[in-house]
Design an enzyme around this catalytic site. Structure first.
Site, PDB file in Angstrom:
ATOM      1  N   HIS A 259       2.751  11.600   6.783  1.00 18.81           N
ATOM      2  CA  HIS A 259       2.651  11.530   5.070  1.00 18.81           C
ATOM      3  C   HIS A 259       3.213  10.318   4.613  1.00 18.81           C
ATOM      4  O   HIS A 259       2.675   9.654   3.960  1.00 18.81           O
ATOM      5  CB  HIS A 259       3.425  12.806   4.839  1.00 18.81           C
ATOM      6  CG  HIS A 259       3.367  12.938   3.226  1.00 18.81           C
ATOM      7  ND1 HIS A 259       2.527  13.832   2.647  1.00 18.81           N
ATOM      8  CD2 HIS A 259       4.114  12.451   2.323  1.00 18.81           C
ATOM      9  CE1 HIS A 259       2.844  13.897   1.241  1.00 18.81           C
ATOM     10  NE2 HIS A 259       3.730  12.948   1.008  1.00 18.81           N
ATOM     11  N   GLU A 260       4.514   9.915   5.108  1.00 18.33           N
ATOM     12  CA  GLU A 260       5.170   8.751   4.645  1.00 18.33           C
ATOM     13  C   GLU A 260       4.250   7.373   5.086  1.00 18.33           C
ATOM     14  O   GLU A 260       4.089   6.538   4.271  1.00 18.33           O
ATOM     15  CB  GLU A 260       6.574   8.573   4.905  1.00 18.33           C
ATOM     16  CG  GLU A 260       7.383   9.693   4.552  1.00 18.33           C
ATOM     17  CD  GLU A 260       7.132   9.936   3.090  1.00 18.33           C
ATOM     18  OE1 GLU A 260       6.771   9.219   2.232  1.00 18.33           O
ATOM     19  OE2 GLU A 260       7.518  11.209   2.630  1.00 18.33           O
ATOM     20  N   HIS A 263       1.487   6.908   2.887  1.00 21.09           N
ATOM     21  CA  HIS A 263       1.715   6.116   1.642  1.00 21.09           C
ATOM     22  C   HIS A 263       1.931   4.806   1.922  1.00 21.09           C
ATOM     23  O   HIS A 263       1.456   3.788   1.224  1.00 21.09           O
ATOM     24  CB  HIS A 263       3.041   6.673   0.899  1.00 21.09           C
ATOM     25  CG  HIS A 263       3.082   7.899   0.409  1.00 21.09           C
ATOM     26  ND1 HIS A 263       2.431   8.175  -0.722  1.00 21.09           N
ATOM     27  CD2 HIS A 263       3.821   9.045   0.382  1.00 21.09           C
ATOM     28  CE1 HIS A 263       2.636   9.320  -1.219  1.00 21.09           C
ATOM     29  NE2 HIS A 263       3.283  10.103  -0.332  1.00 21.09           N
ATOM     30  N   GLU A 289      -0.610   9.926  -3.379  1.00 28.18           N
ATOM     31  CA  GLU A 289      -0.286  10.977  -2.592  1.00 28.18           C
ATOM     32  C   GLU A 289      -1.786  11.483  -1.953  1.00 28.18           C
ATOM     33  O   GLU A 289      -1.723  12.085  -0.755  1.00 28.18           O
ATOM     34  CB  GLU A 289      -0.151  12.318  -3.619  1.00 28.18           C
ATOM     35  CG  GLU A 289       0.378  13.732  -2.993  1.00 28.18           C
ATOM     36  CD  GLU A 289       1.531  13.361  -2.245  1.00 28.18           C
ATOM     37  OE1 GLU A 289       2.434  12.406  -2.282  1.00 28.18           O
ATOM     38  OE2 GLU A 289       2.245  14.529  -1.669  1.00 28.18           O
TER      39      GLU A 289
HETATM   40 ZN    ZN Z   1       4.130  12.132  -0.901  1.00 29.76          ZN
END
Ligand code: ZN
Length: 497
Positions: A259-260, A263, A289
């Site tokens: 997830h990170e 980004h 996101e």
């Molecule tokens: Zn996020």
């Protein structure tokens, strides 16, 4: 130096101050000893205030006007547009209100923690009332065309309007609630083997292999651990992430890293020409996101991804996983279960948690309900959306820090990001017919290059809506996400939808 160059030079200094503050925040979350708390809060306040004062200075306004005749290129035109918007917004909020909000947030965060410890919403209610009143004041100062909530939403999702969010969310809700209800009646797959003891060093090593494979650049980034995982950029060439490893859950750290890193890949992929300018950032929280969710869900929870990585994970944890088949593992990481806690929700039920928060925020800002009505409203909505009811307020209305932090208008960007991720991934699949086969070999080069060309490089030069229209050919809709979950979970669960 002409007026455009003079403007850029001032903006560069503002950016430096903000990035220095971000570095202090990164340090606070990763390495700082607890004794540093008070000094760090002061240092951050000093830097942030300096940056704000420098940016809202009259001279920036004068240079903005003068620079219009000295813009060197199209990128410069985009820069002026973005800075003009930021400048007007920043100057509309009076200093007194900025100060009151900062103070209120400081008190509210502390009260929120006390309320959670005591499991007593009443401890937080008065502070939340104050936060809401100040946000209403802020919205009135910022101004809006149709709806007061628009003014707050604009901060996180520029160009998006409340009415458009409402329309997207209601089309999502109409299909999602019956789908979740149907899945909830099915026998859930076994996931107990994910929750044995898993050595964190092995988890860390596996996570690093995954990050390398997806193209996260360690020459321009690093990973550390923190209580709440996040990503942060100090430059296009220094974009860091953190993760959290759970010794009793083998996948939570992997999905948090993915997830990170999603980004971070966005920010590492910005056009180098945007370095140190206000354009060097994600164009909206929703678009940001969408990138994190794409890598976490469309890739990380896909069958092709685990066709490559599962044997490697088994090699790290033979005693826990050698007797678990790829199929059983894939089913377990895609287990759907309505629950009370947003951050633990699976990808199917997650959006319902956001829909609930959006509805409540809208009513709070429209003054249709008050802070003290929240626990009851929250629990009723949970029952209606997810068929579960929190047994206490810690599992209910007190679970998220966002409102205590003064962030109202932020929540909808999570679901907007999920919807964007599916729409973008559907296009990537059409453009890259080998995508699944490459993923099953652990090769994500083409996907990352495609995302960079069509989305990452632009930074704030294009709005999220403009990027979606240009590169997916459609305005944002819930249909691609619904089709994605219908296809995927129609195989995993015996459902009609
Ligand atoms: Zn996020």
């Amino acid at each position: 130096m002409n007026s455009y160059e003079a403007l850029c030079s001032r903006l560069s200094a503002v950016d430096d101050l903000q990035k220095a503050a971000a570095l202090l925040e990164w340090d606070r979350e990763t390495h700082m000893p607890i004794g540093g708390v008070a000094a760090r809060a002061r240092q951050l306040a000093t830097l942030r205030t300096l940056a704000h004062e420098r940016f809202t200075d009259d001279r920036i306004g004068a240079l903005l006007e003068a620079a219009a005749g000295a813009v060197p290129d199209a990128c410069g035109e985009d820069l002026l547009d973005v800075v003009r918007r930021d400048y007007v917004r920043a100057r509309r909020v009076p200093k007194r209100l900025v100060h009151d909000l900062t103070m209120a947030v400081g008190h509210a965060e502390a009260a929120w923690r006390r309320a959670r410890t005591a499991n007593d919403f009443a401890v937080f209610a008065g502070h939340l009332e104050r936060i809401i009143a100040l946000n209403i004041e802020k919205a009135e100062a910022l101004g809006y065309d149709e709806c007061r909530y628009d003014a707050l939403l604009e901060e996180y999702e520029p160009g998006m309007r409340t009415a458009a969010v409402r329309a997207l969310f209601s089309s999502l809700q109409a299909e999602l609630i019956p789908m979740v209800r149907e899945i909830a009646q099915c026998e859930p797959p076994d996931a107990a083997f994910l929750h044995q003891p898993y050595d964190v060093d092995g988890q860390w090593a596996f996570g690093m292999e995954v990050l390398q494979a997806i193209g996260y650049d360690f020459m321009r980034g690093r990973q550390d651990t923190s209580v709440h995982p996040f990503s942060t950029a100090f430059s296009i060439d220094d974009v860091r992430i953190t993760t959290r490893l759970d010794p009793h859950n083998v996948t939570s750290g992997i999905f948090s890293s993915l997830h990170e890193a999603g980004h971070a890949l966005y920010e590492q992929g910005l056009d180098p020409a945007l370095e140190n300018t206000p354009l060097a950032d994600g164009t909206s929280l929703g678009m940001h996101e969408s990138q994190s969710r794409l890598w976490e869900n469309q890739i990380g929870r896909s069958r092709p991804f685990w066709e490559h990585f599962y044997a490697r994970l088994q090699a790290h944890f033979p005693s826990q996983l050698s007797s678990v088949s790829l199929d059983a593992f894939y089913r377990a990481v895609n287990r759907v279960e309505p629950s009370c806690i947003r951050v633990e929700a699976d990808e199917v039920t997650y959006n319902l948690h956001i829909l609930l928060r959006f509805e409540l925020e809208e009513q709070l800002i429209a003054e249709q309900i008050g802070a003290r009505d929240l626990p009851t409203a929250w629990n009723e909505q949970m029952q209606a959306f997810l068929g579960v009811c929190p047994s206490n307020d810690v599992e209910g209305v007190l679970q998220d820090i966002h409102w205590a932090m003064g962030a109202i208008g932020y929540f909808p960007t999570y679901t907007l990001g999920n919807l964007m991720s599916a729409q973008i991934f559907t296009c990537a699949q059409a453009a890259l017919p080998d995508l699944n086969r490459s993923a099953a070999r652990g090769d994500f080069t083409d996907l990352l290059a495609w995302l960079r060309t069509h989305f990452h490089q632009y930074g704030r030069r294009r709005s999220a809506a403009a990027l979606m229209a240009q590169f997916t050919g459609e305005v944002l809709s819930a249909a691609p996400w619904l089709a994605y979950v219908r296809n995927k979970y129609g195989v995993l669960y015996p459902i009609q939808h």
